[in-house]
Design a protein around this motif. Structure first.
Motif, PDB file in Angstrom:
ATOM      1  N   GLU A  62       0.821  -1.210   0.000  1.00  0.00           N
ATOM      2  CA  GLU A  62       0.000   0.000   0.000  1.00  0.00           C
ATOM      3  C   GLU A  62       0.854   1.260   0.000  1.00  0.00           C
ATOM      4  OE1 GLU A  62      -2.589  -0.458   3.340  1.00  0.00           O
ATOM      5  OE2 GLU A  62      -4.181  -1.383   2.130  1.00  0.00           O
ATOM      6  N   LEU A  71      -6.464   0.043  -5.203  1.00  0.00           N
ATOM      7  CA  LEU A  71      -6.422  -0.704  -3.950  1.00  0.00           C
ATOM      8  C   LEU A  71      -7.831  -1.010  -3.459  1.00  0.00           C
ATOM      9  CD1 LEU A  71      -3.580   1.080  -1.947  1.00  0.00           C
ATOM     10  CD2 LEU A  71      -3.453  -1.073  -3.186  1.00  0.00           C
ATOM     11  N   ALA A 175      -3.515  -6.408  -6.006  1.00  0.00           N
ATOM     12  CA  ALA A 175      -3.943  -5.902  -4.701  1.00  0.00           C
ATOM     13  C   ALA A 175      -4.834  -6.930  -3.996  1.00  0.00           C
ATOM     14  CB  ALA A 175      -4.679  -4.580  -4.866  1.00  0.00           C
TER      15      ALA A 175
END
Length: 434
Positions: A62, A71, A175
């Protein structure tokens, strides 16, 4: 095969008449270096990890992500069970992730494995403390043990890759895989040890061997006779020898002890941070005679503190650290996160490149654009010490190095990335991932 007639009392010779070779049906051998976990059923609200090591894994990706929207979509994919079975092996985690197309995408996340020296240091540290071994057997990872060799990845350590056409960093499929892997780490922290290169059985066997060796040495020491010296020899007048030379400085600063979380006690994260900082400054002063932070401004020191903290980013504790440091310096947490990325890129010089545009004299900066064009790279527009396209940027530092930056197309939201280089083409190559 025809059975024998009734009443003959003769059993068929199955080995000869079947025409097949008899085989030994043994269970498959356990592979300690490759584990496959079945696809997880979607559970409402179960996307974020709860352990500190699961959060550290998730933060490592992240903190380098360029698009929060990707994300968010990856988190949604993970939450609705779009990630198929996950296979973990040394250095990589792979899975097929379902997207909008009928055929799933092959997605993987790579991470560096530990060296033999790293493993020796980690296993020695674990075997030296029984509470560490007990914690591992209880599926817990002590922070002090993980910090021995930086077991958990930091920002930039995770390299995502996916067969989808999205060139985002990371794409939503990578992700999603990262979020699901964080949940795996929650349930079994030995997964992160496997990713770093050693399986659970090998780790436990190595710890058992070290414990047996240490117990044997302690037993031998306990039974050995104590050395003695005659009293007249001990009391005889003598001159003391000269003092020995000082011990050499240790190669690395020491690690602080693990501070427990207890009601009314100081924050263990703050204590760990202060103790680590004091040890690092003392080690530098001892080995160089120079205090590394004496001439830093309050803002530069705040950035350095946040950048040096392992796993800093998005857990509850580190969000509080960012919030408090940013408030104390009159900045926002986003300003601090961007400055931390610059500091990790190249220290104080990289932070100055982030914050201080300047007009370089004639020379290397003027030659950079023709050099890039000759290498078949895009046309960059100049502004002061910046060369930019719609999503890539090179900044020329006063130290003669080129620093890479990246932004989403159409947005002036530049984030440091890549390794500085004296050659603009080299810096751009590092920015593009080699």
């Amino acid at each position: 095969m025809t059975p024998p007639p009734e009443g003959t009392g003769q059993a068929p010779d199955r080995g000869r008449r079947s025409g097949r070779r008899r085989t030994d049906r043994r269970p498959p051998r356990h592979d300690d270096h490759r584990r496959t976990f079945p696809a997880r059923q979607a559970r409402p609200g179960e996307v974020s990890p709860v352990t500190w090591w699961g959060n550290a894994w998730m933060e490592a990706l992240e903190e380098t992500a360029l698009d929060p929207a990707r994300l968010a979509r990856g988190r949604a994919y993970a939450g609705r069970g779009s990630v198929d079975a996950i296979t973990v092996s040394p250095g990589r985690v792979t899975a097929y992730v379902h997207g909008t197309r009928a055929r799933p995408y092959r997605t993987e996340i790579r991470v560096r494995t530990l060296t033999n020296e790293d493993w020796e240091a980690l296993l020695t540290a674990a075997a030296a403390r029984p509470d560490h071994i007990a914690a591992l057997l209880d599926k817990d990872v002590p922070r002090s043990l993980a910090a021995t060799v930086d077991l958990l990845p930091a920002a930039g350590d995770l390299i995502p890759d996916c067969s989808c056409p999205d060139d985002g960093y990371p794409c939503k499929h990578a992700a999603a895989l990262c979020y699901q892997t964080a949940l795996l780490l929650d349930e079994d922290p030995f997964v992160v040890f496997l990713l770093r290169g050693m399986g659970e059985r090998d780790i436990l066997a190595a710890l058992a061997h070290r414990n047996a060796t240490r117990a044997a040495a302690e037993q031998a020491a306990a039974t050995a006779p104590l050395p003695t010296v005659p009293a007249d020899e001990a009391l005889a007048p003598r001159s003391l020898p000269a003092l020995p030379p000082p011990f050499p400085a240790p190669e690395h600063p020491g690690r602080p002890p693990a501070y427990p979380q207890a009601p009314g006690a100081p924050d263990p994260l703050a204590l760990d941070l202060l103790a680590s900082e004091a040890a690092a400054r003392a080690h530098t002063l001892l080995t160089t005679g120079v205090d590394p932070t004496a001439d830093l401004s309050v803002w530069q020191d705040a950035v350095r503190l946040a950048a040096a903290h392992p796993g800093s980013g998005l857990t509850a504790s580190t969000r509080a650290l960012y919030r408090d440091l940013a408030a104390a310096t009159g900045r926002t947490p986003t300003d601090l996160a961007r400055a931390v990325a610059a500091w990790r890129q190249g220290g104080r010089a990289a932070l100055e490149v982030l914050e201080e545009p300047w007009d370089p004299p004639a020379g290397p900066f003027d030659r950079a654009r023709p050099t890039l064009l000759a290498a078949g790279l895009p046309l960059f527009r100049p502004w002061r010490n910046h060369l930019s396209t719609t999503s890539l940027q090179l900044r020329f530092g006063r130290d003669g190095l080129w620093y890479g930056y990246e932004s989403d197309t159409g947005r002036e939201d530049w984030w440091p990335r890549g390794t500085p280089d004296t050659d603009p083409a080299g810096a751009l190559t590092a920015l593009l991932g080699g």
